[in-house]
Design an enzyme around this catalytic site. Structure first.
Site, PDB file in Angstrom:
ATOM      1  N   ASP A  15     -13.318  12.945 -15.325  1.00  0.00           N
ATOM      2  CA  ASP A  15     -12.499  12.184 -14.396  1.00  0.00           C
ATOM      3  C   ASP A  15     -12.515  12.840 -13.017  1.00  0.00           C
ATOM      4  OD1 ASP A  15     -10.137  11.227 -12.951  1.00  0.00           O
ATOM      5  OD2 ASP A  15      -9.739  10.152 -14.819  1.00  0.00           O
ATOM      6  N   ASP A  87      -2.865  11.325 -16.119  1.00  0.00           N
ATOM      7  CA  ASP A  87      -3.465  12.249 -15.159  1.00  0.00           C
ATOM      8  C   ASP A  87      -3.303  13.724 -15.499  1.00  0.00           C
ATOM      9  OD1 ASP A  87      -4.379  10.452 -12.760  1.00  0.00           O
ATOM     10  OD2 ASP A  87      -2.441   9.689 -13.458  1.00  0.00           O
ATOM     11  N   HIS A 130       5.466  17.808 -12.782  1.00  0.00           N
ATOM     12  CA  HIS A 130       5.359  16.433 -13.297  1.00  0.00           C
ATOM     13  C   HIS A 130       5.589  16.359 -14.797  1.00  0.00           C
ATOM     14  CE1 HIS A 130       4.216  14.187  -9.807  1.00  0.00           C
ATOM     15  NE2 HIS A 130       3.275  15.053  -9.494  1.00  0.00           N
TER      16      HIS A 130
END
Ligand code: NAG
Length: 416
Positions: A15, A87, A130
């Site tokens: 990615d 992510d 996060h």
């Protein structure tokens, strides 16, 4: 000051977003701190792994058990495991590194709370802010600073937690599109007023925007809150040139922001590295932060502009949302309903959202900024001019007027 680092090698995912959270973020930061002599002036404390019990201060048992299995997974299973989160990329080594990252934050808290060091910065990967109670997210596995806050409460009797965050939001169109990140989410019940969100609804925020929010929201509330410890999620994706943040804060402003925070909690401040993906601005920002923690005078800010309309709007919305909870904000304006609000704009079907990773294709204009000015460490901390017939106070070294400062003597008076 304190410096800890740990790192894991390149991830195996293909990615493109994972190309930015790279080991060089740590190695180059550290090399630069060494080359500039800043590392030499810091106390370096070895890292340790956070224990299960410590990780569980902020995470669920199911999640910890799941992450524990990742070092033994096949590449295929790892990819599968990764896909359930947003992510974040699991490498066989990431569980070990995530334990070190959280442990480094705890070592820093211990060093600061026991008075071994005045303050410090932990240079760690993976970042933490996060990550959620039961989910990895946005490059983050364990929430290093959330664990550190709980740890400080448990071990040092620190009382309550005030949370402040500013973040790219763009009316919820920017990743991770959380309604919970808007200004009117202030916390619930006993926690009401203790969750301060400053959403940035435009990219390109500059030093003046950041400093205004500090001066008109964070600092007054923080003084009133009167913390025992300041934990900073030091995310430099807010700095100029960053492909994720797309903001325009120049690295020298982090010297000012850090300096302003050092007036709280008797100077007990722990900064823990989070984001920051432009190596140039990341490294400059890290150096500015560390040099400020060491006590060097901060550079004069380059031409400060007044805050932009969008920043003022966010600022006023936050002040208004919190006026019921903080007496320093008591006289904040009530916002008339007609004010252009930063409130959620419901994302219609097919409406464009700004995704992480998309920026690379966007041909964002190349930002140029000057290198932060060199900051000199003055040889003497503070001078006291006294009449001749007054005895030299304790802790002071006496020089006569005519005498030049002996360089050797002067070096003893340096900040250490
Ligand atoms: C960092 O910023 C510089 C200056 O604008 C730019 O040349 C470089 O490509 C940027 N790097 C990243 C990773 O965005």
């Amino acid at each position: 000051s304190y410096l800890a680092k740990c790192c894991f090698p390149y991830l195996t995912s293909t990615d493109p977003a994972c190309k930015i959270e790279v080991p060089e973020r740590l190695t180059v930061s550290h090399e630069t701190l060494v080359r500039t002599g800043l590392a030499d002036r810091c106390v370096s404390v070895p890292v340790r792994e956070a224990t299960d019990a410590e990780i569980l201060l902020a995470h669920s048992e199911e999640y910890l058990e799941a992450v524990k299995k990742t070092p033994y997974m096949s590449l295929e299973d790892l990819m599968e495991f990764t896909r359930q989160y947003g992510d974040v990329y699991f490498h066989p080594n990431i569980y070990h590194c995530a334990k070190l990252a959280a442990g480094a934050a705890l070592q820093l808290v211990d060093s600061v709370m026991t008075g071994k060091v005045r303050n410090g910065m932990a240079l760690v990967r993976p970042p933490g802010h996060h990550s959620m109670r039961s989910a990895a997210n946005g490059f983050c596995v364990f929430n290093n600073v959330a664990i550190a806050a709980q740890y400080a409460k448990q071990k040092y009797g620190v009382q309550s937690v005030l949370y402040f965050s500013w973040h790219r939001y763009e009316h919820q169109k920017f990743w991770p599109h959380l309604r919970d990140s808007d200004y009117d989410i202030v916390g619930k019940e006993k926690g009401a007023g203790f969750n301060i969100n400053v959403p940035w609804n435009k990219v390109g925020m500059e030093n003046g925007d950041y400093l205004s929010v500090f001066c008109h929201v964070l600092l007054p509330v923080a003084y009133e809150f009167c913390p025992d410890l300041v934990l900073v999620c030091a995310g430099f994706d807010s700095a100029i040139g960053d492909p994720e943040g797309e903001m325009c804060a120049t690295p020298d402003v982090f010297a000012h922001l850090t300096h302003l925070l050092m007036n709280l909690a008797g100077g007990k401040l722990c900064a823990v590295l989070e984001g920051g993906y432009n190596l140039t601005s990341l490294v400059q920002s890290v150096c500015q932060t560390v040099q400020t923690l060491l006590g060097d005078p901060v550079p004069r800010p380059a031409s400060l502009k007044s805050p932009c309309i969008s920043a003022l709007e966010s600022l006023q919305c936050v002040r208004s949302a919190h006026k019921a909870y903080w007496s320093c904000l008591k006289h904040a304006a009530d916002l008339p309903a007609s004010t252009i609000s930063t409130r959620q704009i419901k994302l219609g079907e097919g409406e464009e959202t700004t995704e992480k990773g998309e920026e690379e294709e966007k041909d964002a204009e190349e930002k140029v900024w000057p290198e932060p000015p060199k900051r000199v460490t003055p040889p003497v901390c503070a001078a006291l001019v006294l009449p001749d017939d007054v005895a030299c106070p304790e802790g002071c070294e006496c020089f006569s007027f005519s005498e030049d400062l002996d360089p050797l003597l002067a070096s003893k008076l340096r900040y250490g």
